[in-house]
Enzyme design. Structure first.
Site, PDB file in Angstrom:
ATOM      1  CB  SER A  10     -23.272  59.907-110.451  1.00 30.27           C
ATOM      2  OG  SER A  10     -22.212  60.327-111.294  1.00 30.27           O
ATOM      3  CB  SER A 135     -13.039  60.310-106.020  1.00 24.31           C
ATOM      4  OG  SER A 135     -12.895  61.393-106.944  1.00 24.31           O
ATOM      5  CB  ALA A 137     -20.208  59.277-108.196  1.00 23.22           C
ATOM      6  CE  LYS A 188      -9.996  61.820-114.591  1.00 18.32           C
ATOM      7  NZ  LYS A 188     -11.284  61.087-114.529  1.00 18.32           N
ATOM      8  CB  SER A 251     -14.120  54.614-116.160  1.00 21.39           C
ATOM      9  OG  SER A 251     -13.664  55.561-117.110  1.00 21.39           O
ATOM     10  CG  ASN A 253     -14.008  59.834-119.664  1.00 19.87           C
ATOM     11  OD1 ASN A 253     -14.135  60.632-120.576  1.00 19.87           O
ATOM     12  ND2 ASN A 253     -14.240  60.163-118.394  1.00 19.87           N
ATOM     13  CB  VAL A 276     -21.430  64.848-119.513  1.00 20.41           C
ATOM     14  CG1 VAL A 276     -20.295  65.642-120.156  1.00 20.41           C
ATOM     15  CG2 VAL A 276     -22.756  65.593-119.699  1.00 20.41           C
TER      16      VAL A 276
END
Length: 336
Positions: A10, A135, A137, A188, A251, A253, A276
């Site tokens: 992405s 930022s 994607a 982060k 996000s 994560n 990932v």
């Protein structure tokens, strides 16, 4: 410029779209033939960045030699665990003093090295810069206003990369603090896992604000000990990127953390996210660095326990809340 983007995820595709707006000629490489076939047929990544249609001028290939032929600049946009292997494969086709801009965020798990160091080891003839900041994607691909920072050891290189990427919707600052930028971008993601876990447990905004604030403290403490600058962790690649990664619907994560907070293992969470999850790979490295530099990082420690020791998320949160009493800042003292 004639630019190669290594990685068709992405972020790589969003940057391909961005860079065509500045009239650069773009070649996108992926190791996955099915991914390249899809991009050739539809001019979009239908699974990772649907709706972002790339111009017909963009070329696609699985041949890394072809991708890198006669290029002025290379964007390293593969996930962090694959940066070294991709750099090694690319090295024979990179010219002397060619620019590589790394946009992946992470720390190499085994060596504990920053990714720019990894790339320089594999491609010593290249000039290395990094691009980081809040930022996603999904928003850059739609040309939404975004601000990032470019780090490089030389001012001239940072300014050259700034000129390549800057548009009327993508604002680029420059910085000499590569250590701080890279550590901010990597650490982060670990804190964002914690924020997502708290969301999955049903906690509220107070909890998330606490994790973000204390997360900044952990990130900057380790980063400064390793040579980064405090200003960087208060900037785009520190506070800025942490806020968006902890809070955004985009996000991966935070999403993976949310699933773990609901009781899933990190393997199950990554399978559901279908991308990932960089924080999983950075968590072990962050904990090792904390030990190496004797920095207390309780959030990072508890994320590792949840990820790799099957420690219940609710117990980890309780452990964080009930830690020994402390001052908020050790540098502040009373006059009486």
């Amino acid at each position: 410029m004639n630019i190669c983007i290594l990685g068709a995820g992405s972020w790589g595709i969003a940057l391909a779209n961005l860079l065509t707006k500045n009239d650069h000629l773009i070649t996108v490489w992926s190791i996955d033939p099915e991914e390249i076939s899809m991009l050739k047929e539809y001019s979009q990544h239908r699974t990772k960045l649907p709706g972002v249609i790339l111009p017909g001028t963009v070329e696609y290939t699985t041949n890394i030699e072809t991708a890198l032929a006669d290029k002025d600049l290379v964007v390293m946009a593969v996930p962090s665990p694959f940066v070294r292997s991709t750099a090694k494969a690319a090295a024979p086709y990179i010219k002397e003093n060619e620019i590589i801009v790394n946009v992946a965020k992470g720390i190499e798990e085994d060596s504990l090295k920053r990714l720019s160091v990894v790339i320089k080891e594999e491609v010593p003839q290249a000039r290395i810069a990094i691009l980081s900041g809040p930022s996603h994607a999904e928003e850059v691909g739609k040309l939404m206003p975004t601000t990032v920072v470019v780090g490089a050891d030389e001012s001239s290189l940072a300014k050259e990369v700034q000129d390549v990427f800057m548009t009327d919707f993508f604002r680029v600052y420059t910085s000499p603090d590569m250590i701080g930028i890279e550590l901010g971008g990597a650490l982060k993601n670990v804190i964002a896992l914690a924020a997502g876990i708290a969301d999955g447990l049903g906690c509220g905004d107070n909890t998330k604000a606490a994790l973000i604030t204390r997360g900044i403290h952990e990130m900057s403490s380790l980063g400064i000990a390793m040579g980064g600058k405090a200003e960087t962790f208060m900037g785009l690649s520190g506070t800025g990127d942490l806020i968006v990664t902890c809070a955004s619907q985009h996000s991966r994560n935070r999403r993976a953390g949310f699933l773990m907070g609901q009781g899933k293992t990190y393997q199950e969470a990554m399978s559901e996210v279908k991308m990932v999850v960089e924080g999983v790979y950075s968590a072990k490295a962050a904990l090792k660095l904390a030990s190496l530099y004797d920095i207390e990082m309780p959030i990072v420690e508890n994320v590792n326990r949840i990820l790799f020791e099957d420690y219940p998320a609710k117990d980890a949160l309780h452990d964080l809340i009930t830690r020994d009493k402390k001052k908020e800042s050790s540098s502040l003292t009373w006059s009486k």
